[in-house]
Enzyme design. Structure first.
Site, PDB file in Angstrom:
ATOM      1  N   GLU A  94     -22.975 -11.234  54.186  1.00 48.81           N
ATOM      2  CA  GLU A  94     -23.952 -11.507  53.369  1.00 48.81           C
ATOM      3  C   GLU A  94     -23.638 -12.474  53.028  1.00 48.81           C
ATOM      4  OE1 GLU A  94     -21.989  -7.958  50.593  1.00 48.81           O
ATOM      5  OE2 GLU A  94     -20.708  -9.999  50.091  1.00 48.81           O
ATOM      6  N   CYS A 107     -26.478 -19.679  50.851  1.00 53.12           N
ATOM      7  CA  CYS A 107     -25.869 -19.682  50.723  1.00 53.12           C
ATOM      8  C   CYS A 107     -25.344 -18.644  51.995  1.00 53.12           C
ATOM      9  CB  CYS A 107     -24.737 -19.429  49.151  1.00 53.12           C
ATOM     10  SG  CYS A 107     -22.884 -19.381  49.806  1.00 53.12           S
ATOM     11  N   CYS A 114     -11.961 -13.818  56.788  1.00 52.29           N
ATOM     12  CA  CYS A 114     -11.922 -15.478  56.245  1.00 52.29           C
ATOM     13  C   CYS A 114     -10.017 -14.774  56.753  1.00 52.29           C
ATOM     14  CB  CYS A 114     -11.763 -15.707  55.697  1.00 52.29           C
ATOM     15  SG  CYS A 114     -11.375 -17.585  55.337  1.00 52.29           S
ATOM     16  N   CYS A 118      -7.103 -17.556  50.059  1.00 53.59           N
ATOM     17  CA  CYS A 118      -6.911 -18.225  48.686  1.00 53.59           C
ATOM     18  C   CYS A 118      -6.566 -16.982  47.855  1.00 53.59           C
ATOM     19  CB  CYS A 118      -8.303 -18.533  49.124  1.00 53.59           C
ATOM     20  SG  CYS A 118      -8.832 -19.899  50.047  1.00 53.59           S
ATOM     21  N   CYS A 121      -9.828 -15.452  45.922  1.00 52.94           N
ATOM     22  CA  CYS A 121     -11.554 -14.862  46.680  1.00 52.94           C
ATOM     23  C   CYS A 121     -11.571 -13.658  46.735  1.00 52.94           C
ATOM     24  CB  CYS A 121     -11.080 -16.238  47.793  1.00 52.94           C
ATOM     25  SG  CYS A 121     -12.965 -16.102  49.426  1.00 52.94           S
ATOM     26  N   GLU A 166     -14.157 -19.669  56.527  1.00 52.89           N
ATOM     27  CA  GLU A 166     -14.129 -21.173  56.835  1.00 52.89           C
ATOM     28  C   GLU A 166     -14.711 -21.930  58.100  1.00 52.89           C
ATOM     29  OE1 GLU A 166     -11.982 -23.342  55.171  1.00 52.89           O
ATOM     30  OE2 GLU A 166     -13.759 -24.856  57.058  1.00 52.89           O
ATOM     31  N   HIS A 222      -9.325 -27.831  44.356  1.00 49.08           N
ATOM     32  CA  HIS A 222      -9.141 -26.420  43.275  1.00 49.08           C
ATOM     33  C   HIS A 222      -8.445 -27.294  42.510  1.00 49.08           C
ATOM     34  CE1 HIS A 222     -12.375 -24.137  43.774  1.00 49.08           C
ATOM     35  NE2 HIS A 222     -11.488 -23.934  44.734  1.00 49.08           N
ATOM     36  N   ASN A 296     -16.135 -16.937  38.383  1.00 52.41           N
ATOM     37  CA  ASN A 296     -16.064 -15.265  38.768  1.00 52.41           C
ATOM     38  C   ASN A 296     -14.994 -13.929  39.359  1.00 52.41           C
ATOM     39  OD1 ASN A 296     -19.329 -15.664  38.482  1.00 52.41           O
ATOM     40  ND2 ASN A 296     -18.209 -16.467  39.971  1.00 52.41           N
ATOM     41  N   CYS A 339     -19.920 -17.220  43.466  1.00 56.12           N
ATOM     42  CA  CYS A 339     -18.710 -17.835  44.771  1.00 56.12           C
ATOM     43  C   CYS A 339     -17.318 -17.375  44.277  1.00 56.12           C
ATOM     44  CB  CYS A 339     -18.317 -19.559  43.940  1.00 56.12           C
ATOM     45  SG  CYS A 339     -19.971 -20.661  44.906  1.00 56.12           S
TER      46      CYS A 339
END
Ligand code: SF4
Length: 346
Positions: A94, A107, A114, A118, A121, A166, A222, A296, A339
């Site tokens: 995406e 973006c 990935c 995380c 995510c 990443e 973070h 989100n 994000c």
């Protein structure tokens, strides 16, 4: 037996020139085809009108052009556009177009899925299937540039590598894609309008500094406390903050380029004064900017955005120490384009 045709865009310009010489043609023909492939984003050999029919047929017999296909485009109430991009092997990634008053930002994704984990995510739930090729990254940018011109009447102005994957785990291909995006033979964009956002791979940050890259660096931090960061980004156990900090010092010494930190404040995780103080300690060695990003929630996520009081605590603490801070409101929430939400959910 049919031999597998090669992806012509995997060749450098020099390799393409050599190929034409090996076919008894002029090296210059390689330049012409290269221009069609990149600057003009040709989808077929047939459309290369200044190339003879015989040469086009010869190319057809030897190569393929593996363009991406925007399978589905979703538009958010706030203007954000999310593309589901199908690759030549039917995998899907995406990319997102984020419009503001003055700019349009793309973006883009760098990997299918990935390999990092995380916990906040959505992409992390998809295992890493493969790295994207340079042309697949480039094509995402071209698709968003076209959409920006069509829907907002202006070209794309900025790119962030903050989609799936990443980017520093696919370093060579990301660099090749950026070379084409910034080249006058590609899109001719300024590297200062491109930001590579990493979760913090120390060795690769040092490599970027050694390679004297001209694009900007952002780090998804973070938390500046090891135990907290490891609990939300488990790979921090392998690449602890002290290593990340050394790599960033090395980056700043070599590039003198400001570092941006992406930071989400979550309720009950990193919303105290101690967390904000640790952030200041971590980043004040060099000119820095902190983007506080609104979170989100993902479907089964246990993470919740902290309240305004916690955000203000961060803002006041950072500003008191002269660190630039911005609060980035979430965009494209209604289409899962924000994000950490990219997960091929259609
Ligand atoms: S936040 Fe980035 S690095 Fe972490 S799992 Fe998601 S895509 Fe990978």
């Amino acid at each position: 037996m049919e031999t597998k045709k090669k992806d012509i865009r995997a060749l450098t310009k020099e390799q393409l020139r050599e190929f034409f010489v090996s076919q008894g043609d002029k090296a210059f023909r390689g330049n012409q085809v290269y221009e069609w492939l990149w600057q003009k984003s040709a989808h077929s050999f047939e459309g290369m009108t200044n190339i003879s029919k015989t040469t086009r047929e010869m190319l057809e017999n030897n190569f393929v052009i593996n363009h991406i296909k925007v399978d589905q485009m979703q538009r958010s109430n706030d203007g954000t556009i999310k593309n589901a991009v199908r690759l030549h092997d039917d995998l899907v990634v995406e990319s997102v177009l984020i419009p503001t008053e003055t700019r349009t930002t793309a973006c883009v994704s760098s990997q299918v899925g990935c390999s990092l984990d995380c916990r906040f995510c959505a992409t992390a739930r998809l295992k890493r299937m493969r790295n994207l090729n340079p042309d697949e990254i480039y094509d995402q940018v071209v698709a968003i540039d076209n959409e920006s011109r069509l829907y907002f009447d202006r070209p794309l102005s900025n790119i962030v590598f903050m989609g799936m994957g990443e980017p520093l785990m696919n370093y060579n291909n990301v660099l090749k894609a950026i070379d084409m995006i910034t080249s006058s033979e590609g899109l001719g964009m300024s590297p200062r309008r491109i930001t590579v956002s990493t979760s913090g791979v120390p060795k690769m940050i040092k490599k970027m500094a050694d390679d004297e890259v001209k694009f900007k660096l952002a780090v998804s931090l973070h938390s500046a406390i090891d135990a907290t960061r490891t609990s939300i980004m488990p790979f921090n156990a392998t690449f602890p903050l002290s290593d990340l900090r050394k790599a960033l010092e090395y980056w700043y010494d070599k590039t003198k380029s400001r570092i941006t930190y992406e930071y989400v404040v979550w309720k009950g995780i990193n919303d105290t004064q101690k967390d904000a103080d640790a952030l200041v300690d971590f980043c004040r060695f060099a000119p820095s900017k902190v983007n506080l990003i609104e979170y989100n929630p993902i479907a089964d996520g246990e993470f919740q955005q902290a309240n305004d009081k916690a955000l203000n605590l961060y803002i006041n603490t950072l500003e008191r120490h002269g660190i630039t801070v911005t609060v980035r409101r979430s965009r494209g929430k209604d289409i899962d384009a924000a994000c950490g939400q990219l997960a091929n959910k259609q």
